[in-house]
Every structure is written in structure tokens, then in C-alpha cells.
Write an enzyme that holds these catalytic residues in place. Structure first.
Site, PDB file in Angstrom:
ATOM      1  N   ASP A 140      38.717  41.187  49.516  1.00  8.60           N
ATOM      2  CA  ASP A 140      39.229  40.302  48.448  1.00  8.60           C
ATOM      3  C   ASP A 140      38.766  38.841  48.528  1.00  8.60           C
ATOM      4  O   ASP A 140      39.577  37.923  48.355  1.00  8.60           O
ATOM      5  CB  ASP A 140      40.774  40.352  48.435  1.00  8.60           C
ATOM      6  CG  ASP A 140      41.320  41.726  48.102  1.00  8.60           C
ATOM      7  OD1 ASP A 140      40.524  42.675  47.954  1.00  8.60           O
ATOM      8  OD2 ASP A 140      42.562  41.861  48.011  1.00  8.60           O
ATOM      9  N   HIS A 179      43.645  43.946  39.052  1.00  5.38           N
ATOM     10  CA  HIS A 179      44.899  44.274  38.362  1.00  5.38           C
ATOM     11  C   HIS A 179      44.757  44.335  36.844  1.00  5.38           C
ATOM     12  O   HIS A 179      43.974  43.578  36.253  1.00  5.38           O
ATOM     13  CB  HIS A 179      45.971  43.239  38.694  1.00  5.38           C
ATOM     14  CG  HIS A 179      46.327  43.177  40.155  1.00  5.38           C
ATOM     15  ND1 HIS A 179      46.629  44.292  40.897  1.00  5.38           N
ATOM     16  CD2 HIS A 179      46.441  42.119  41.018  1.00  5.38           C
ATOM     17  CE1 HIS A 179      46.915  43.920  42.142  1.00  5.38           C
ATOM     18  NE2 HIS A 179      46.795  42.621  42.245  1.00  5.38           N
ATOM     19  N   HIS A 231      47.066  37.148  38.930  1.00  3.56           N
ATOM     20  CA  HIS A 231      45.817  36.958  39.682  1.00  3.56           C
ATOM     21  C   HIS A 231      44.930  38.187  39.536  1.00  3.56           C
ATOM     22  O   HIS A 231      45.416  39.291  39.283  1.00  3.56           O
ATOM     23  CB  HIS A 231      46.108  36.687  41.172  1.00  3.56           C
ATOM     24  CG  HIS A 231      46.735  37.852  41.870  1.00  3.56           C
ATOM     25  ND1 HIS A 231      48.079  38.147  41.769  1.00  3.56           N
ATOM     26  CD2 HIS A 231      46.196  38.828  42.645  1.00  3.56           C
ATOM     27  CE1 HIS A 231      48.331  39.243  42.453  1.00  3.56           C
ATOM     28  NE2 HIS A 231      47.209  39.690  42.993  1.00  3.56           N
ATOM     29  N   LYS A 284      40.960  47.980  43.739  1.00  3.57           N
ATOM     30  CA  LYS A 284      42.301  48.486  44.072  1.00  3.57           C
ATOM     31  C   LYS A 284      43.345  47.701  43.298  1.00  3.57           C
ATOM     32  O   LYS A 284      43.095  46.563  42.904  1.00  3.57           O
ATOM     33  CB  LYS A 284      42.533  48.364  45.588  1.00  3.57           C
ATOM     34  CG  LYS A 284      42.466  46.922  46.049  1.00  3.57           C
ATOM     35  CD  LYS A 284      42.545  46.799  47.545  1.00  3.57           C
ATOM     36  CE  LYS A 284      42.464  45.356  47.973  1.00  3.57           C
ATOM     37  NZ  LYS A 284      43.568  44.511  47.462  1.00  3.57           N
ATOM     38  N   CYS A 321      46.431  41.818  52.305  1.00  6.16           N
ATOM     39  CA  CYS A 321      45.422  42.864  52.124  1.00  6.16           C
ATOM     40  C   CYS A 321      44.627  43.168  53.393  1.00  6.16           C
ATOM     41  O   CYS A 321      44.264  44.326  53.629  1.00  6.16           O
ATOM     42  CB  CYS A 321      44.528  42.511  50.947  1.00  6.16           C
ATOM     43  SG  CYS A 321      45.476  42.580  49.397  1.00  6.16           S
TER      44      CYS A 321
HETATM   45  C1  VGL Z   1      46.592  39.859  48.045  1.00  2.00           C
HETATM   46  C2  VGL Z   1      48.665  39.197  47.358  1.00  2.00           C
HETATM   47  C3  VGL Z   1      48.509  39.857  46.162  1.00  2.00           C
HETATM   48  C4  VGL Z   1      45.552  39.845  49.106  1.00  2.00           C
HETATM   49  C5  VGL Z   1      46.421  40.539  46.866  1.00  2.00           C
HETATM   50  O1  VGL Z   1      44.348  40.001  48.791  1.00  2.00           O
HETATM   51  O2  VGL Z   1      45.914  39.644  50.294  1.00  2.00           O
HETATM   52  N1  VGL Z   1      47.720  39.211  48.282  1.00  2.00           N
HETATM   53  N2  VGL Z   1      47.376  40.529  45.929  1.00  2.00           N
HETATM   54 ZN    ZN Z   2      47.044  41.447  44.036  1.00  6.61          ZN
END
Ligand code: VGL
Ligand code: ZN
Length: 240
Positions: A42, A82, A115, A140, A185
């Protein structure tokens, strides 16, 4: 009789002799092989400075990841991906604010600012990543009613992303996890990788955390308990 200077000299030599080989061995002692894969989690604009869920110092992971990636023939990247109005967004739960939690059918869910909405600039991987050999980008969190911190299993604990099968199919045995965020994540991915039977390393200085209500310390404790190895980027041998 030894005088003071002699004692110091003797101590110095002994101490050096005892330390030097260990110190030399400790540097870059882990050599990724063809059964190793780097998972870059991510590293997306939303989690970087100016992003809607910016992780403190998030941009600092990019040069570290670019550097260690040179040591890996196998690299997989992930993208949080998302739907608009995703269930993990505080904005869809009336009266709720980001970083509060709610109970969902699959358990507790932290609520986040909107996000990484599919197809938006915020969901794009950082343009500063430089890993041309990356083989797979796994997305994901694309089911509207289920979150997925982990790159292996969605938050319902049963829906697979297919990553474990891919890695097994490629004969990967060891995974190294880096990226954002350490306590969400990255940690969930590392824990699920262990559960799937891989040997797992988290590269601490190639990650940054969100640290919501003690989540960072808890993540490191959970990782240690699961047998995930906590290493630094300097432990990885980069050049052939
Ligand atoms: C993440 C919060 C919400 C991450 C993703 O990549 O750690 N954290 N979505
Ligand atoms: Zn997220």
C-alpha cells in the site's frame, strides 16, 4: 603486573576480537534467493503526505523500499482498492468520526477517512517507487461491505485474495513485508503469511505506522508472538 594502560589495551583487543566478527556478519546477513519475495504494501498516494489518510513519515519508506527491492527477483505490490462508500469509511456511518470503531458482522472495524477509492489518484501507487521487476499487483478491500488490511485474507477471515496460492505456485517460501501502515496492512499481511506457512520478515525501517490507540505496540507484540522476524533494511544483502 599489568598497568592501567596495559589492562585497557588488553580489554580493547579482547572486546574488538569478540565483537568484530559478529558485527561483520550482522551486516547484510540475509540474502534473498529465488524462494524469497518482497511484498510492498500500500505505498499509495492516500497514505503519503497530502493524502487523505497520510501516515506520518510515510514518504520515508520509498527510498528504503527501492533499495532493498534491488535484492529481490520476486516482488509483489499491493493496492488498497475501495469502492466509493466503502464500509470502512466513517463518512457512511452517521454520527461516526474517523478513527472511531464500530461492530460489524465480522468483528470490530476502525473507521477511516475516505481513502484509496478505485481509479482515483489517491489510490495510485507512489510515482517514486522504482521497482520495474515487480511481477504482480494485488488489489484488496474491493468488496463494499468487507475491509481487507491483509493482502491474503479479507477481514471476514475467510475470503482469500489468492495471494497465498500465487506465492505457492511460484515456489516462494520466505516473504519480506514492507510499506504502509506497519500496524494495519503490514502487520495483518505478515500475520496471515505466517498462518499460511511462510517464513516471514517485517523490515522495520521500510515501514511506518498509524499508531491509533496503541495499535503500533500491539502489532509488534502480535508479530513477535506469531514468530515473524523483525529486521532492518541493512540486514538484507542487496547487491549480488
Ligand atoms: C490501511 C487503514 C485503512 C493500511 C488501509 O494500508 O495500513 N490502513 N486502510
Ligand atoms: Zn483501506
Amino acid at each position: 603486573m599489568l598497568d592501567r594502560r596495559k589492562i585497557l589495551a588488553t580489554l580493547g583487543t579482547t572486546a574488538l576480537a569478540a565483537l568484530a566478527p559478529t558485527a561483520l556478519l550482522a551486516a547484510a546477513s540475509i540474502k534473498p534467493d529465488e524462494t524469497s519475495a518482497l511484498l510492498v504494501i500500500d505505498v499509495q498516494n492516500c497514505f503519503l503526505p497530502g493524502g487523505s489518510l497520510a501516515v506520518k513519515e510515510g514518504e520515508q519508506v520509498v527510498p528504503v523500499i527501492n533499495k532493498i527491492a534491488k535484492g529481490f527477483a520476486n516482488v509483489v505490490m499491493t493496492q488498497d482498492w475501495h469502492t466509493p462508500g466503502h464500509i470502512s469509511f466513517a463518512s457512511v456511518h452517521s454520527g461516526k468520526k474517523p478513527f472511531e470503531t464500530i461492530d460489524l458482522p465480522y468483528g470490530k472495524q476502525v473507521l477511516w477517512p475516505d481513502h484509496c477509492v478505485q481509479g482515483t489518484d489517491g489510490a495510485s501507487l507512489s510515482k517514486d517507487l522504482s521497482i520495474p521487476q515487480a511481477e504482480l499487483i494485488i488489489r484488496k478491500g474491493f468488496h463494499k461491505n468487507v475491509d481487507s488490511y491483509s493482502a491474503f485474507l479479507e477481514a471476514d477471515g475467510k475470503t482469500s485474495t489468492g495471494l497465498a496460492g500465487y506465492l505457492r505456485g511460484r515456489k516462494i517460501k520466505r516473504v519480506f513485508v514492507a510499506g504502509l501502515a506497519t500496524d494495519f496492512c503490514v502487520a495483518w499481511t505478515a500475520l496471515d503469511a505466517r498462518k499460511a506457512g511462510f517464513e516471514v520478515y517485517v523490515v522495520e525501517d521500510a515501514c511506518r505506522g498509524i499508531d491509533n490507540q496503541g495499535s503500533l505496540a500491539k502489532a509488534w507484540a502480535d508479530l513477535a508472538k506469531a514468530g515473524v522476524k523483525r529486521i532492518q533494511s541493512a540486514d538484507i544483502a542487496v547487491s549480488a
